[in-house]
Design a protein around this motif. Structure first.
Motif, PDB file in Angstrom:
ATOM      1  N   TRP A  20      -4.662  -3.553   1.676  1.00  0.00           N
ATOM      2  CA  TRP A  20      -6.236  -3.496   1.770  1.00  0.00           C
ATOM      3  C   TRP A  20      -6.495  -4.854   2.200  1.00  0.00           C
ATOM      4  O   TRP A  20      -5.930  -5.939   2.039  1.00  0.00           O
ATOM      5  N   GLN A  21      -7.808  -4.978   2.438  1.00  0.00           N
ATOM      6  CA  GLN A  21      -8.376  -6.222   2.868  1.00  0.00           C
ATOM      7  C   GLN A  21      -8.444  -7.227   1.480  1.00  0.00           C
ATOM      8  O   GLN A  21      -8.875  -6.741   0.521  1.00  0.00           O
ATOM      9  N   VAL A  57     -12.706  -2.471  -2.588  1.00  0.00           N
ATOM     10  CA  VAL A  57     -11.313  -2.523  -2.161  1.00  0.00           C
ATOM     11  C   VAL A  57     -11.290  -1.526  -0.893  1.00  0.00           C
ATOM     12  O   VAL A  57     -11.789  -0.492  -1.020  1.00  0.00           O
ATOM     13  N   GLU A  58     -10.946  -2.054   0.231  1.00  0.00           N
ATOM     14  CA  GLU A  58     -11.005  -1.548   1.594  1.00  0.00           C
ATOM     15  C   GLU A  58      -9.577  -1.288   2.093  1.00  0.00           C
ATOM     16  O   GLU A  58      -8.908  -2.235   2.473  1.00  0.00           O
ATOM     17  N   ALA A 114      -2.710   2.744   5.961  1.00  0.00           N
ATOM     18  CA  ALA A 114      -1.755   2.328   4.666  1.00  0.00           C
ATOM     19  C   ALA A 114      -1.453   3.791   4.017  1.00  0.00           C
ATOM     20  O   ALA A 114      -0.296   3.934   3.699  1.00  0.00           O
ATOM     21  N   ARG A 115      -2.635   4.618   3.673  1.00  0.00           N
ATOM     22  CA  ARG A 115      -2.180   5.850   2.931  1.00  0.00           C
ATOM     23  C   ARG A 115      -1.424   6.525   3.896  1.00  0.00           C
ATOM     24  O   ARG A 115      -0.409   7.322   3.260  1.00  0.00           O
ATOM     25  N   THR A 116      -1.576   6.639   5.195  1.00  0.00           N
ATOM     26  CA  THR A 116      -0.704   7.890   6.006  1.00  0.00           C
ATOM     27  C   THR A 116       0.894   7.232   5.802  1.00  0.00           C
ATOM     28  O   THR A 116       1.693   8.235   5.811  1.00  0.00           O
ATOM     29  N   ALA A 117       1.032   5.871   5.905  1.00  0.00           N
ATOM     30  CA  ALA A 117       2.469   5.488   5.971  1.00  0.00           C
ATOM     31  C   ALA A 117       2.979   5.820   4.411  1.00  0.00           C
ATOM     32  O   ALA A 117       4.387   6.353   4.370  1.00  0.00           O
ATOM     33  N   LEU A 118       2.209   5.426   3.520  1.00  0.00           N
ATOM     34  CA  LEU A 118       2.789   5.761   2.172  1.00  0.00           C
ATOM     35  C   LEU A 118       3.061   7.359   2.043  1.00  0.00           C
ATOM     36  O   LEU A 118       3.976   7.768   1.408  1.00  0.00           O
ATOM     37  N   LEU A 134      -5.043  -2.126  -7.344  1.00  0.00           N
ATOM     38  CA  LEU A 134      -4.325  -1.107  -7.160  1.00  0.00           C
ATOM     39  C   LEU A 134      -4.971   0.099  -7.797  1.00  0.00           C
ATOM     40  O   LEU A 134      -4.912   1.367  -6.897  1.00  0.00           O
ATOM     41  N   ALA A 135      -5.652   0.010  -8.716  1.00  0.00           N
ATOM     42  CA  ALA A 135      -6.313   1.261  -9.446  1.00  0.00           C
ATOM     43  C   ALA A 135      -7.637   1.865  -8.290  1.00  0.00           C
ATOM     44  O   ALA A 135      -7.736   2.899  -8.189  1.00  0.00           O
ATOM     45  N   GLN A 136      -8.301   0.855  -7.864  1.00  0.00           N
ATOM     46  CA  GLN A 136      -9.467   1.032  -7.224  1.00  0.00           C
ATOM     47  C   GLN A 136      -9.063   1.720  -5.703  1.00  0.00           C
ATOM     48  O   GLN A 136     -10.017   2.113  -5.048  1.00  0.00           O
ATOM     49  N   SER A 137      -7.834   1.386  -5.379  1.00  0.00           N
ATOM     50  CA  SER A 137      -7.394   1.649  -3.906  1.00  0.00           C
ATOM     51  C   SER A 137      -7.104   3.060  -3.621  1.00  0.00           C
ATOM     52  O   SER A 137      -7.144   3.953  -2.917  1.00  0.00           O
TER      53      SER A 137
END
Length: 242
Positions: free
Chosen positions: A18-19, A102-103, A108-112, A136-139
């Motif tokens: 995230w940024q 949190v951006e 990121a999500r696709t890879a995980l 981490l929680a807000q992501s």
């Protein structure tokens, strides 16, 4: 014991998932404006960077250390005459950093999602404990990770400990991140793979030369390329280089 060449993948958080640095840059600009009556903006930024470098050993990484470095810089450039109101404003903009949204970065999500369940995924990040937990929680990415390690610094010893704790040692592990200095070089030194994912705003104190001669060094444009890279490495296509 498993014969898989890779079992554990570590991910950096800030500016990898995230940024982050962009918010520090915006805060620094506000800080320069607060001190505009006392010093040129470039001088303020130079002094701030010097203060951050000095203070890393005392305050560590993160927003609290950055805020203290801003106050120290304000005292320096005003010869100790900085008004109380300005100090209060500095504290305010430091607190605002703790509230930034949190951006998540592209893919990121696709890879995980692609790697979850196939490998043990561990988030390895440094900085303020509460701030890292908040982000981490807000992501919305927390559920992808099998473990979270928030550390004071990232060294080869750090990676040996984490990859030994959560796997079979660094030889069967990989670290992915945007910082050559923190994420890649020490991971390589530990014996792990080090995958560099560049970010345009990586903090200057995290810059070092690319370890292009290291056999386990790889670079990708963004996290969308990571699953294919891992498949390639694990298929044995580059086994001779490992």
């Amino acid at each position: 014991m498993t014969s898989r060449p890779l079992t554990v993948i570590g991910f950096d958080a800030d500016d990898t998932l995230w940024q982050n640095e962009q918010f520090y840059k915006l805060t620094e600009q506000s800080f320069r404006e607060l001190l505009a009556d006392y010093a040129e903006g470039e001088l303020v930024s130079e002094r701030l960077l010097e203060a951050e470098r000095r203070n890393l050993a005392h305050y560590g990484f993160g927003i609290k250390g950055f805020t203290l470095s801003m106050i120290e810089t304000a005292l320096e450039v005003t010869d100790g005459k900085v008004p109380t109101k300005v100090v209060g404003n500095i504290l305010d903009i430091g607190r605002e950093l703790l509230k930034h949204p949190v951006e998540c970065l592209a893919n990121a999500r696709t890879a995980l999602e692609a790697l979850r369940g196939q490998y043990f995924l561990v988030l390895i990040t440094k900085g303020d404990l509460f701030d890292q937990e908040r982000k981490l929680a807000q992501s919305g990415l927390g559920d992808f990770f099998d473990a979270v390690e928030i550390v004071s610094d990232k060294t080869a010893t750090t990676y040996r400990r984490i990859f030994g704790k959560h796997g079979e040692g660094p030889e069967r592990a990989m670290m992915v991140g945007n910082s050559l200095k923190s994420d890649v070089v020490p991971a390589l030194a530990s014996g792990a793979w080090g995958v560099f994912v560049p970010h345009e705003l990586t903090w200057v104190l995290e810059h070092v030369e690319k370890p292009t001669e290291a056999p386990r060094f790889r670079e990708i444009l963004d996290l969308g390329e990571l699953p294919a890279l891992i498949d390639q490495l694990c298929s044995g296509a580059n086994e001779g280089r490992a």
